[in-house]
Motif scaffolding. Structure first.
Motif, PDB file in Angstrom:
ATOM      1  N   SER A 177      -2.648 -82.248  47.594  1.00 51.76           N
ATOM      2  CA  SER A 177      -2.631 -80.852  47.187  1.00 51.76           C
ATOM      3  C   SER A 177      -2.374 -80.744  45.694  1.00 51.76           C
ATOM      4  N   THR A 178      -2.803 -79.642  45.110  1.00 54.57           N
ATOM      5  CA  THR A 178      -2.573 -79.446  43.685  1.00 54.57           C
ATOM      6  C   THR A 178      -1.085 -79.358  43.383  1.00 54.57           C
ATOM      7  N   ASN A 179      -0.328 -78.728  44.284  1.00 55.58           N
ATOM      8  CA  ASN A 179       1.112 -78.625  44.066  1.00 55.58           C
ATOM      9  C   ASN A 179       1.776 -79.995  44.084  1.00 55.58           C
ATOM     10  N   ALA A 180       1.376 -80.837  45.029  1.00 60.73           N
ATOM     11  CA  ALA A 180       1.959 -82.176  45.120  1.00 60.73           C
ATOM     12  C   ALA A 180       1.596 -83.003  43.894  1.00 60.73           C
ATOM     13  N   ALA A 181       0.346 -82.884  43.412  1.00 58.75           N
ATOM     14  CA  ALA A 181      -0.066 -83.632  42.223  1.00 58.75           C
ATOM     15  C   ALA A 181       0.749 -83.214  41.013  1.00 58.75           C
ATOM     16  N   ARG A 182       0.955 -81.898  40.847  1.00 62.68           N
ATOM     17  CA  ARG A 182       1.761 -81.409  39.729  1.00 62.68           C
ATOM     18  C   ARG A 182       3.193 -81.925  39.808  1.00 62.68           C
ATOM     19  N   MET A 183       3.793 -81.845  40.999  1.00 60.80           N
ATOM     20  CA  MET A 183       5.178 -82.282  41.148  1.00 60.80           C
ATOM     21  C   MET A 183       5.324 -83.769  40.882  1.00 60.80           C
ATOM     22  N   LEU A 184       4.357 -84.565  41.372  1.00 62.88           N
ATOM     23  CA  LEU A 184       4.413 -85.999  41.130  1.00 62.88           C
ATOM     24  C   LEU A 184       4.266 -86.319  39.647  1.00 62.88           C
TER      25      LEU A 184
END
Length: 208
Positions: free
Chosen positions: A77-84
């Motif tokens: 997900s885009t949110n997971a990519a940003r957080m990582l």
């Protein structure tokens, strides 16, 4: 396959150090837990791996700049990519990429949905998601969505696209990385002025 050897080679030849990380293909305890637990443990795994690489001496590790860690993946997900991306950087990433999109999403070859059909934070499993740390604070995004190929009048089906999907991925990903990581002015101007026109025959490029 989005992550082909050719794409990896193009990134490396452009000067980026590549670390390929994947989940175990077999059944694992992580796969049976809640997604947020998987993301958390996967993030810790990547941070631990990067910490180990930072401590290595000698070539090629002594030539790698670990200050900007970029996360790229499919089925993320885009949110997971940003957080990582933010979690895997040791410094304060917000200052280096202020007022610049922090995310690139390239629709997969079989994706036919329009941007408005995609829920916030979601990414179809074959989309390529690239996240850099920081960003403009509002979750800036550069996204490319494909046009359906028109059917040919002779009944033979759709013709080959004028720009291959592999070329789209290679040029857009390198343009985005050069613009956000290297702050290369040529790449910034290409994304802002020329990339959309170049991609017009095969899809739409927009900023959100």
């Amino acid at each position: 396959m989005i992550f082909s050897r050719e794409l990896h080679r193009a990134w490396v030849e452009a000067g980026y150090a590549l670390v390929a990380v994947s989940h175990d293909c077999g059944t694992s305890p992580l796969q049976e837990r809640r997604p947020e637990v998987v993301d958390s443990e996967y993030g810790r795994l990547i941070r631990s791996l990067l910490g180990h690489l930072r401590q290595r001496n000698g070539a090629p590790f002594d030539r790698i700049d670990f200050e900007t860690v970029v996360i790229a993946g499919a089925a993320i997900s885009t949110n997971a990519a940003r957080m990582l991306a933010d979690a895997c950087n040791s410094g304060d990433p917000s200052s280096s990429h202020a007022h610049f999109p922090d995310l690139l999403v390239i629709a997969g070859a079989d994706t036919r949905r329009l941007p408005t059909d995609i829920p916030a934070g979601a990414s179809p499993c074959h989309d390529l998601v690239i996240a850099v740390p920081g960003g403009d604070g509002d979750g800036g995004i550069v996204r490319h969505d494909r046009h359906p190929l028109p059917a040919q009048c002779d009944g033979t089906g759709a013709g080959a696209p004028p720009i291959s999907h592999q070329a789209v991925i290679r040029h857009l990903s390198l343009g985005f990385l050069d613009a956000t990581v290297k702050r290369d002015q040529t790449a910034i101007e290409w994304l802002a002025c020329d990339a959309g026109r170049w991609l017009e025959p095969v899809g739409d490029l927009y900023y959100g």
